[in-house]
Design an enzyme around this catalytic site. Structure first.
Site, PDB file in Angstrom:
ATOM      1  N   GLY A 110     -69.300 -38.008 -37.310  1.00 24.94           N
ATOM      2  CA  GLY A 110     -70.278 -37.048 -36.775  1.00 24.94           C
ATOM      3  C   GLY A 110     -69.700 -35.656 -36.572  1.00 24.94           C
ATOM      4  O   GLY A 110     -70.369 -34.648 -36.800  1.00 24.94           O
ATOM      5  N   LYS A 119     -54.231 -47.721 -24.289  1.00 29.89           N
ATOM      6  CA  LYS A 119     -54.085 -46.284 -24.529  1.00 29.89           C
ATOM      7  C   LYS A 119     -53.993 -45.603 -23.178  1.00 29.89           C
ATOM      8  O   LYS A 119     -54.687 -46.020 -22.236  1.00 29.89           O
ATOM      9  CB  LYS A 119     -55.329 -45.738 -25.238  1.00 29.89           C
ATOM     10  CG  LYS A 119     -55.490 -46.172 -26.661  1.00 29.89           C
ATOM     11  CD  LYS A 119     -56.659 -45.400 -27.277  1.00 29.89           C
ATOM     12  CE  LYS A 119     -57.373 -46.265 -28.291  1.00 29.89           C
ATOM     13  NZ  LYS A 119     -58.730 -45.889 -28.580  1.00 29.89           N
ATOM     14  N   ARG A 172     -60.930 -47.482 -18.189  1.00 25.78           N
ATOM     15  CA  ARG A 172     -62.117 -47.778 -18.986  1.00 25.78           C
ATOM     16  C   ARG A 172     -62.305 -49.295 -18.987  1.00 25.78           C
ATOM     17  O   ARG A 172     -61.372 -50.042 -19.282  1.00 25.78           O
ATOM     18  CB  ARG A 172     -61.918 -47.279 -20.407  1.00 25.78           C
ATOM     19  CG  ARG A 172     -63.111 -47.557 -21.259  1.00 25.78           C
ATOM     20  CD  ARG A 172     -62.823 -47.239 -22.691  1.00 25.78           C
ATOM     21  NE  ARG A 172     -64.038 -47.251 -23.463  1.00 25.78           N
ATOM     22  CZ  ARG A 172     -64.074 -47.064 -24.758  1.00 25.78           C
ATOM     23  NH1 ARG A 172     -62.978 -46.830 -25.415  1.00 25.78           N
ATOM     24  NH2 ARG A 172     -65.213 -47.094 -25.406  1.00 25.78           N
ATOM     25  N   ARG A 224     -68.379 -53.342 -39.377  1.00 23.49           N
ATOM     26  CA  ARG A 224     -69.419 -54.152 -38.722  1.00 23.49           C
ATOM     27  C   ARG A 224     -70.759 -53.983 -39.426  1.00 23.49           C
ATOM     28  O   ARG A 224     -71.109 -52.870 -39.824  1.00 23.49           O
ATOM     29  CB  ARG A 224     -69.560 -53.755 -37.250  1.00 23.49           C
ATOM     30  CG  ARG A 224     -68.499 -54.374 -36.359  1.00 23.49           C
ATOM     31  CD  ARG A 224     -68.576 -53.829 -34.953  1.00 23.49           C
ATOM     32  NE  ARG A 224     -67.545 -52.825 -34.729  1.00 23.49           N
ATOM     33  CZ  ARG A 224     -67.480 -52.060 -33.651  1.00 23.49           C
ATOM     34  NH1 ARG A 224     -68.381 -52.174 -32.692  1.00 23.49           N
ATOM     35  NH2 ARG A 224     -66.517 -51.163 -33.514  1.00 23.49           N
ATOM     36  N   HIS A 239     -73.325 -41.085 -32.241  1.00 26.47           N
ATOM     37  CA  HIS A 239     -71.871 -41.293 -32.156  1.00 26.47           C
ATOM     38  C   HIS A 239     -71.490 -42.044 -33.436  1.00 26.47           C
ATOM     39  O   HIS A 239     -71.675 -43.251 -33.542  1.00 26.47           O
ATOM     40  CB  HIS A 239     -71.550 -42.107 -30.892  1.00 26.47           C
ATOM     41  CG  HIS A 239     -70.092 -42.416 -30.725  1.00 26.47           C
ATOM     42  ND1 HIS A 239     -69.336 -41.916 -29.692  1.00 26.47           N
ATOM     43  CD2 HIS A 239     -69.252 -43.186 -31.465  1.00 26.47           C
ATOM     44  CE1 HIS A 239     -68.095 -42.360 -29.805  1.00 26.47           C
ATOM     45  NE2 HIS A 239     -68.021 -43.136 -30.860  1.00 26.47           N
ATOM     46  N   LEU A 240     -71.019 -41.301 -34.431  1.00 26.49           N
ATOM     47  CA  LEU A 240     -70.756 -41.893 -35.745  1.00 26.49           C
ATOM     48  C   LEU A 240     -69.257 -41.889 -36.024  1.00 26.49           C
ATOM     49  O   LEU A 240     -68.668 -40.834 -36.284  1.00 26.49           O
ATOM     50  CB  LEU A 240     -71.491 -41.100 -36.843  1.00 26.49           C
ATOM     51  CG  LEU A 240     -72.983 -40.828 -36.613  1.00 26.49           C
ATOM     52  CD1 LEU A 240     -73.563 -40.027 -37.766  1.00 26.49           C
ATOM     53  CD2 LEU A 240     -73.756 -42.126 -36.420  1.00 26.49           C
ATOM     54  N   ASP A 248     -62.856 -46.633 -44.264  1.00 26.04           N
ATOM     55  CA  ASP A 248     -62.679 -45.222 -43.925  1.00 26.04           C
ATOM     56  C   ASP A 248     -63.626 -44.363 -44.770  1.00 26.04           C
ATOM     57  O   ASP A 248     -63.594 -44.430 -46.000  1.00 26.04           O
ATOM     58  CB  ASP A 248     -61.216 -44.823 -44.174  1.00 26.04           C
ATOM     59  CG  ASP A 248     -60.907 -43.468 -43.574  1.00 26.04           C
ATOM     60  OD1 ASP A 248     -61.565 -42.483 -43.969  1.00 26.04           O
ATOM     61  OD2 ASP A 248     -60.016 -43.396 -42.716  1.00 26.04           O
ATOM     62  N   ASN A 262     -57.013 -47.130 -21.001  1.00 32.13           N
ATOM     63  CA  ASN A 262     -58.035 -47.810 -21.782  1.00 32.13           C
ATOM     64  C   ASN A 262     -57.409 -49.050 -22.419  1.00 32.13           C
ATOM     65  O   ASN A 262     -56.662 -48.948 -23.382  1.00 32.13           O
ATOM     66  CB  ASN A 262     -58.544 -46.828 -22.854  1.00 32.13           C
ATOM     67  CG  ASN A 262     -59.603 -47.448 -23.738  1.00 32.13           C
ATOM     68  OD1 ASN A 262     -59.935 -48.620 -23.608  1.00 32.13           O
ATOM     69  ND2 ASN A 262     -60.132 -46.648 -24.652  1.00 32.13           N
ATOM     70  N   ASN A 316     -65.824 -45.065 -36.618  1.00 37.92           N
ATOM     71  CA  ASN A 316     -65.562 -46.383 -37.169  1.00 37.92           C
ATOM     72  C   ASN A 316     -66.522 -47.385 -36.529  1.00 37.92           C
ATOM     73  O   ASN A 316     -67.115 -48.224 -37.185  1.00 37.92           O
ATOM     74  CB  ASN A 316     -64.100 -46.738 -36.908  1.00 37.92           C
ATOM     75  CG  ASN A 316     -63.697 -47.936 -37.702  1.00 37.92           C
ATOM     76  OD1 ASN A 316     -64.235 -48.194 -38.775  1.00 37.92           O
ATOM     77  ND2 ASN A 316     -62.777 -48.700 -37.165  1.00 37.92           N
ATOM     78  N   GLY A 328     -65.663 -39.427 -35.133  1.00 38.26           N
ATOM     79  CA  GLY A 328     -64.958 -39.082 -36.371  1.00 38.26           C
ATOM     80  C   GLY A 328     -65.837 -38.561 -37.499  1.00 38.26           C
ATOM     81  O   GLY A 328     -65.608 -37.479 -38.039  1.00 38.26           O
ATOM     82  N   GLU A 351     -63.737 -39.016 -24.518  1.00 37.96           N
ATOM     83  CA  GLU A 351     -63.963 -40.085 -23.543  1.00 37.96           C
ATOM     84  C   GLU A 351     -62.928 -40.066 -22.421  1.00 37.96           C
ATOM     85  O   GLU A 351     -63.251 -40.310 -21.266  1.00 37.96           O
ATOM     86  CB  GLU A 351     -63.975 -41.437 -24.255  1.00 37.96           C
ATOM     87  CG  GLU A 351     -65.238 -41.599 -25.088  1.00 37.96           C
ATOM     88  CD  GLU A 351     -65.285 -42.902 -25.854  1.00 37.96           C
ATOM     89  OE1 GLU A 351     -65.816 -43.867 -25.316  1.00 37.96           O
ATOM     90  OE2 GLU A 351     -64.797 -42.940 -26.991  1.00 37.96           O
ATOM     91  N   ASN A 373     -66.864 -34.452 -38.157  1.00 37.64           N
ATOM     92  CA  ASN A 373     -66.129 -33.888 -39.289  1.00 37.64           C
ATOM     93  C   ASN A 373     -66.873 -33.831 -40.614  1.00 37.64           C
ATOM     94  O   ASN A 373     -66.491 -33.076 -41.492  1.00 37.64           O
ATOM     95  CB  ASN A 373     -64.836 -34.695 -39.514  1.00 37.64           C
ATOM     96  CG  ASN A 373     -63.899 -34.560 -38.338  1.00 37.64           C
ATOM     97  OD1 ASN A 373     -63.509 -33.454 -37.984  1.00 37.64           O
ATOM     98  ND2 ASN A 373     -63.563 -35.669 -37.717  1.00 37.64           N
ATOM     99  N   HIS A 399     -70.355 -47.455 -25.812  1.00 39.89           N
ATOM    100  CA  HIS A 399     -70.026 -46.028 -25.995  1.00 39.89           C
ATOM    101  C   HIS A 399     -70.696 -45.178 -24.919  1.00 39.89           C
ATOM    102  O   HIS A 399     -70.950 -43.987 -25.130  1.00 39.89           O
ATOM    103  CB  HIS A 399     -70.517 -45.491 -27.364  1.00 39.89           C
ATOM    104  CG  HIS A 399     -69.773 -46.005 -28.553  1.00 39.89           C
ATOM    105  ND1 HIS A 399     -70.386 -46.210 -29.765  1.00 39.89           N
ATOM    106  CD2 HIS A 399     -68.474 -46.332 -28.730  1.00 39.89           C
ATOM    107  CE1 HIS A 399     -69.505 -46.651 -30.645  1.00 39.89           C
ATOM    108  NE2 HIS A 399     -68.331 -46.736 -30.035  1.00 39.89           N
TER     109      HIS A 399
END
Ligand code: AMP
Length: 397
Positions: free
Chosen positions: A333, A14, A91, A241, A208-209, A283, A7, A211, A331, A384, A335, A180
């Protein structure tokens, strides 16, 4: 034979080496600050310690070479040579209107990805450099491009057109694309499997919630709308954003603050969202802490974020003529049970009822609605890399 998932971001690469049979992650790495000073690599192989090393990486090509060394050289290596990699999944951020699904990489595919560079000028060129470097190192290995936009190519014209002169769409392909896609596709399919229901006969909203945040409406197995647009700036409030904002306010601010268009966009991308409203952090955990201590702006950021999620879910219920399931992922969604509960409470008019005990569990796939709830609510951790590995195997065979 292993599957390598790569990616490439604008300044990062990554990678994950995955065993396609057991779906175990054999090694994972992140090359950061590519093209800038102090570039570094974080790497961990299965059963090994995490290591961080500084290494110059002027381009993604050097990052690919470092990845190869880490995967094959002692003591970090987990394979003897890259010949043990049976396929590579890349990706790719933007597939424009050309790619409606993942594609085997050929010279033609690369040319088409290049055509989409204008739509993702920071990301697609990075992916191309990464792909070409991998092709040099592994000329015989089949490779697949998995696009962030492809899943949303099923959106009808009424969802993807902006209210702009039609010639801008014709001339420049300015429209909603959505992002996404790999996550929305993976999570919505998993939700149908979890519920043991026919994916192609369901109306699912995926939240998809993280960052970066986006919501999609998935009807009968196809994306029919999504909150991100021509770029990943549209839609929900995000870490930094802005999401939806009146373009007219931009002209007003540019005049007041003497900003260029690039500076204004930098504010929208990096200084807005929950960071902008709260002034605390991008965060969510920091913002929640500040809100609990009575910080009004932190509470306003959380409330505005939640309100917009609720509004989009309501809009997608209308767009699909109802909802069978709502799925939370990424992250926040996955937790943040409190956030999920707040969102669901505001949607009680849809007959949604949350099971508090199930909602408090973390880290695995969960049905968090009660047996009486008219809409199933689930938490499905997104993956992903695994989704890309599966797509790659499916195409390579
Ligand atoms: P992602 O972009 O999917 O990695 O998500 C990152 C976001 O998830 C960050 O804003 C984190 O604060 C948030 N996050 C991670 N864990 C939690 C948690 N336990 N509660 C609330 N937010 C969390």
């Amino acid at each position: 034979m292993y599957t390598l998932v790569i990616n490439c971001g604008s300044s990062s690469l990554k990678f994950q080496l995955i065993n396609p049979e057991s779906e175990e992650v054999m090694a994972i790495g992140l090359c950061e600050r590519i093209g800038i000073e102090e570039s570094k690599v974080t790497y961990q192989k299965k059963g090994g310690e995490k290591s961080v090393l500084l290494a110059p990486m002027p381009t993604h090509k050097e990052a690919v070479i470092i990845m190869q060394k880490l995967l094959t050289d002692e003591p970090s290596g987990i394979i003897k040579s890259l010949k043990e990699v049976g396929a590579v999944g890349h990706r790719v951020a933007h597939g424009g209107e050309i790619f409606t699904s993942s594609a085997l990489i050929t010279e033609e595919t690369l040319k088409a990805i290049e055509e989409c560079c204008a739509l993702a000028p920071l990301h697609n060129p990075a992916s191309l450099t990464g792909i070409r470097a991998c092709m040099e190192l592994m000329p015989e290995t089949p490779m697949v491009a998995v696009f962030d936009t492809a899943f949303h190519q099923t959106m009808p014209e009424s969802s993807y057109l902006y209210g702009l002169p039609y010639e801008y769409y014709e001339k420049y392909k300015v429209r909603k694309y959505g992002f996404h896609g790999t996550s929305h596709s993976y999570v919505s399919k998993r939700a149908a499997e979890y519920l043991n229901r026919d994916y192609e006969a369901m109306k699912i909203v995926v939240c998809h919630l993280g960052n970066g945040s986006s919501i999609s409406a998935v009807k009968n197995g196809a994306s029919v709308d999504t909150s991100m647009g021509f770029t990943p700036l549209e839609g929900l409030l995000m870490g930094t954003r802005s999401g939806d904002v009146d373009p007219g306010a931009m002209q007003f601010l540019m005049n007041k603050e003497n900003l260029t268009i690039d500076e204004m966009l930098d504010v929208l991308n990096r200084k807005s969202g929950v960071l902008g409203i709260s002034g605390v952090s991008s965060d969510f955990r920091d913002i929640m802490k500040a809100a609990a201590e009575g910080n009004h702006r932190a509470q306003a950021a959380l409330d505005t974020f939640t309100y917009r999620v609720v509004k989009y879910i309501g809009a997608y219920a209308a767009a699909m003529g109802g909802i069978d399931a709502i799925v939370f992922t990424a992250g926040v969604g996955e937790n943040d049970g409190e956030m999920r509960k707040k969102i669901c409470h505001q949607l009680a008019f849809l007959g949604i009822d949350v099971n508090d005990e199930a909602n408090a569990k973390r880290g695995s796939e969960q049905l968090i609605s009660t047996a009486d709830s008219k809409v199933a609510v689930l938490v499905i951790p997104t993956n992903e890399e695994l989704a890309i590995a599966r797509e790659t195997i499916a195409l390579v065979g």
